[in-house]
Design a protein around this motif. Structure first.
Motif, mmCIF file in Angstrom:
data_model
loop_
_atom_site.group_PDB
_atom_site.id
_atom_site.type_symbol
_atom_site.label_atom_id
_atom_site.label_comp_id
_atom_site.label_asym_id
_atom_site.label_seq_id
_atom_site.Cartn_x
_atom_site.Cartn_y
_atom_site.Cartn_z
ATOM 1 N N ALA A 323 64.188 48.728 30.165
ATOM 2 C CA ALA A 323 64.182 47.404 29.543
ATOM 3 C C ALA A 323 65.399 47.204 28.651
ATOM 4 N N ASP A 324 65.901 48.290 28.043
ATOM 5 C CA ASP A 324 67.119 48.181 27.241
ATOM 6 C C ASP A 324 68.298 47.728 28.093
ATOM 7 N N ARG A 325 68.310 48.182 29.351
ATOM 8 C CA ARG A 325 69.444 47.867 30.221
ATOM 9 C C ARG A 325 69.319 46.477 30.853
ATOM 10 N N VAL A 326 68.129 46.116 31.295
ATOM 11 C CA VAL A 326 67.981 44.863 32.055
ATOM 12 C C VAL A 326 67.451 43.717 31.209
ATOM 13 N N GLY A 327 66.996 44.004 29.976
ATOM 14 C CA GLY A 327 66.397 42.964 29.154
ATOM 15 C C GLY A 327 64.899 42.889 29.368
ATOM 16 N N PRO A 328 64.161 42.252 28.465
ATOM 17 C CA PRO A 328 62.700 42.283 28.521
ATOM 18 C C PRO A 328 62.070 41.297 29.502
ATOM 19 N N ARG A 329 62.780 40.235 29.881
ATOM 20 C CA ARG A 329 62.123 39.202 30.675
ATOM 21 C C ARG A 329 61.629 39.735 32.022
ATOM 22 N N LEU A 330 62.454 40.532 32.705
ATOM 23 C CA LEU A 330 62.053 41.040 34.017
ATOM 24 C C LEU A 330 60.834 41.961 33.933
ATOM 25 N N PRO A 331 60.822 42.993 33.059
ATOM 26 C CA PRO A 331 59.623 43.839 32.998
ATOM 27 C C PRO A 331 58.389 43.101 32.489
ATOM 28 N N LEU A 332 58.566 42.137 31.569
ATOM 29 C CA LEU A 332 57.405 41.402 31.068
ATOM 30 C C LEU A 332 56.905 40.368 32.084
ATOM 31 N N THR A 333 57.673 40.121 33.114
ATOM 32 C CA THR A 333 57.215 39.273 34.215
ATOM 33 C C THR A 333 56.617 40.113 35.336
ATOM 34 N N VAL A 334 57.326 41.163 35.726
ATOM 35 C CA VAL A 334 56.868 42.006 36.832
ATOM 36 C C VAL A 334 55.640 42.827 36.430
ATOM 37 N N GLY A 335 55.619 43.339 35.203
ATOM 38 C CA GLY A 335 54.503 44.179 34.767
ATOM 39 C C GLY A 335 53.155 43.494 34.885
ATOM 40 N N PRO A 336 52.966 42.295 34.297
ATOM 41 C CA PRO A 336 51.682 41.621 34.458
ATOM 42 C C PRO A 336 51.333 41.311 35.913
ATOM 43 N N LEU A 337 52.325 40.996 36.735
ATOM 44 C CA LEU A 337 52.043 40.720 38.152
ATOM 45 C C LEU A 337 51.554 41.972 38.875
ATOM 46 N N LEU A 338 52.145 43.130 38.547
ATOM 47 C CA LEU A 338 51.646 44.382 39.118
ATOM 48 C C LEU A 338 50.211 44.657 38.664
ATOM 49 N N CYS A 339 49.949 44.432 37.385
ATOM 50 C CA CYS A 339 48.579 44.611 36.877
ATOM 51 C C CYS A 339 47.606 43.682 37.597
ATOM 52 N N ALA A 340 48.025 42.436 37.820
ATOM 53 C CA ALA A 340 47.173 41.485 38.539
ATOM 54 C C ALA A 340 46.895 41.971 39.950
ATOM 55 N N ALA A 341 47.917 42.509 40.622
ATOM 56 C CA ALA A 341 47.713 43.037 41.975
ATOM 57 C C ALA A 341 46.731 44.204 41.959
ATOM 58 N N GLY A 342 46.849 45.078 40.938
ATOM 59 C CA GLY A 342 45.914 46.190 40.835
ATOM 60 C C GLY A 342 44.484 45.724 40.659
ATOM 61 N N MET A 343 44.283 44.687 39.855
ATOM 62 C CA MET A 343 42.920 44.185 39.646
ATOM 63 C C MET A 343 42.378 43.516 40.902
ATOM 64 N N LEU A 344 43.219 42.838 41.658
ATOM 65 C CA LEU A 344 42.757 42.254 42.918
ATOM 66 C C LEU A 344 42.425 43.343 43.931
ATOM 67 N N LEU A 345 43.156 44.464 43.890
ATOM 68 C CA LEU A 345 42.807 45.589 44.760
ATOM 69 C C LEU A 345 41.433 46.168 44.404
ATOM 70 N N MET A 346 41.011 45.991 43.153
ATOM 71 C CA MET A 346 39.682 46.470 42.749
ATOM 72 C C MET A 346 38.562 45.708 43.442
ATOM 73 N N LEU A 347 38.880 44.592 44.086
ATOM 74 C CA LEU A 347 37.870 43.868 44.845
ATOM 75 C C LEU A 347 37.339 44.712 46.002
ATOM 76 N N ARG A 348 38.093 45.723 46.412
ATOM 77 C CA ARG A 348 37.662 46.606 47.490
ATOM 78 C C ARG A 348 36.682 47.675 47.005
ATOM 79 N N ALA A 375 56.120 49.231 26.707
ATOM 80 C CA ALA A 375 57.244 49.537 25.808
ATOM 81 C C ALA A 375 58.165 48.333 25.613
ATOM 82 N N PRO A 376 58.531 47.580 26.677
ATOM 83 C CA PRO A 376 59.345 46.376 26.453
ATOM 84 C C PRO A 376 58.652 45.335 25.591
#
Length: 488
Positions: A323-348, A375-376
């Motif tokens: 996050a220090d190298r790329v800035g916080p916007r990308l990880p704070l956008t991608v991170g929640p989307l990954l978490c959302a995908a994990g929760m949708l996988l819990m439907l199985r 961390a970001p």
């Protein structure tokens, strides 16, 4: 100036003391969810009582954690830390011997008060005691050992529930406190903030806790008595408005509202609310789903959830560096989307679910999302305010995360259509769990949208968090700077 060296015997004792103290609160936040089905059966408790078993602790902890840091600065960090440990242990004993759900809930609220005293104090003691050359390594060790404790917590909790019984989940804190207190009194130097002055914002702390309690009560009661729920929720909103008015008018408020004039600070706290509402709801319901629907024992359910914590412990530091190298916007956008995908996988994850094929993939994706964003998120909170307010900003962010989690635990069963006896009916619980995961995923998507739209790279040279190796899952790490200035 603090001058204790980490390699000295006193330095090792200080580190042991702070790890023991913080582990009490951290373990409690991770193992209680695993014990809920057995608590419900033994105490003949309905789903609302199980919700309050979690939320009574969170209400007092979230409402008082900023005040706890201020008390340590004023009256001595070691003194307040020791009081918190003793308070937490006594409340844990009451939880362990509770004859019914009502006593357990009241004792859990008392536990939260103790947690609010010891949680900020454990890291502040390190910051105030160690020589500056050793402070970073001491904080890293404290964070690492705490992460290990968080990782083994669900496993130990499950073993206790299946073995001696759920009461030992709470009683285990008593011997930990019996070891921690004499070590702290003998080896930890007292410290405080000589600049602390003025009056404590007790009214603000009480109004904040009351607002959370009333809103939570209204959400939990909505399934039984609509009129009571509406009155309680309305009173909670009124208390929240009063809290804002009090904080705006006080010369030295607990939560200075001018911090929210920073668009970045406000945006990151909105992301925090979305993310930790989803995570709080998920970990409350997932432990029930694995036991009630899939048929796991408490030990198996606790062990099954370990991958998220292990990933956090191993990879959070690298995430912070990225996050220090790329800035916080990308990880704070991608991170929640990954978490959302994990929760949708819990439907199985339903009756007969396979751990390698169904449960583990969902938890790995969820854990990677958490690694990406935690961390970001903390670093961006700190970078959005001046250095003198870093501890305060981190404390507000931590309290916001805990408040979001408790509201989610109260609201999700209502939104998902869970009845009072749902956790005793596997088919009904499974259906409602699926709906709840969709709600959690939706909250995470909202957080990702806010981050993408508003969050920007902090200015060069902004302060980074010292607690990067983070193993907790219920709230972001607290920054290590003592909380001072406006709090006391």
């Amino acid at each position: 100036m603090p001058d204790v060296r980490l390699a000295s015997p006193q330095g090792k004792w200080i580190l042991l003391t702070t790890v023991l103290g913080s582990s009490m609160a951290l373990l409690d936040s991770t193992v209680v969810n695993v014990a809920l089905p057995r608590i419900g059966r033994d105490l003949d408790a309905d789903l609302a009582a199980l919700q309050w078993t979690v939320n009574a602790y969170m209400v007092t902890l979230a409402g008082l954690i900023l005040l706890g840091g201020a008390l340590g600065d004023r009256f001595g960090r070691r003194k307040v830390f020791v009081v918190g440990v003793v308070w937490f242990a006594v409340a844990s004993l009451l939880c362990g011997i509770a004859p019914n759900a009502e006593v357990l809930i009241a004792a859990r609220a008392l536990q939260g008060v103790g947690g609010a005293l010891l949680t900020p104090g454990s890291l502040a003691l390190i910051q105030a005691s160690f020589h500056p050359d050793d402070r970073g390594r001491a904080v890293g060790l404290w964070s690492g050992f705490g992460g290990i404790g968080a990782a083994v917590g669900p496993f130990v909790g499950g073993w206790l529930v299946d073995g001696p019984g759920w009461r030992w989940v709470f009683l285990l804190n008593v011997p930990l406190a019996a070891l921690c207190v004499p070590v702290a009194l003998r080896h930890v130097p007292e410290s405080g903030d000589g600049r602390a002055h003025g009056r404590f914002d007790v009214l603000g702390a009480v109004l904040g806790a009351v607002a959370l309690a009333l809103v939570t009560y209204g959400l939990i009661a909505a399934g039984e008595d609509g009129a009571v729920a509406v009155i309680s929720a309305a009173a909670g909103v009124a208390a929240a408005v009063a809290f804002v008015v009090v904080e705006r008018r006080r010369a030295e408020p607990m939560m200075p509202l001018e911090l929210f004039a920073s668009r970045q600070f406000t945006a990151v706290n909105l992301v925090t609310l979305c993310v930790y509402a989803a995570l709080g709801g998920f970990f409350f319901l997932a432990a029930l789903q694995l036991q009630v629907v899939v048929g796991y024992s408490a030990l198996a359910a606790g062990t099954a959830l370990l991958p998220t914590t292990v990933l956090m412990l191993l990879l959070s530091a690298r995430s912070g560096e990225l996050a220090d190298r790329v800035g916080p916007r990308l990880p704070l956008t991608v991170g929640p989307l990954l978490c959302a995908a994990g929760m949708l996988l819990m439907l199985r994850v339903g009756p007969g679910a396979s751990y390698p094929a169904d449960v583990l993939p969902a938890l790995l994706v969820l854990g990677l999302g958490m690694v990406t964003l935690v961390a970001p998120l903390t670093a961006t909170v700190l970078g959005s305010v001046d250095v003198a307010r870093a501890g305060l900003a981190s404390g507000i962010n931590n309290a916001a995360a805990r408040a979001a989690g408790l509201v989610a635990v109260a609201a999700l069963p209502l939104l998902a259509g869970m009845g009072e006896e749902a956790y005793r009916e596997p088919a009904a619980f499974d259906t409602a769990f699926g709906r709840a995961m969709v709600w959690c995923a939706g909250a995470l998507v909202v957080g990702a949208v806010v981050a993408a739209a508003v969050v920007r790279r902090p200015p060069p040279g902004c302060k980074r968090p010292e607690c990067l190796r983070h193993g907790g899952v219920t709230a972001p790490p607290l920054e290590g700077e003592p909380v001072r200035k406006r709090l006391s």
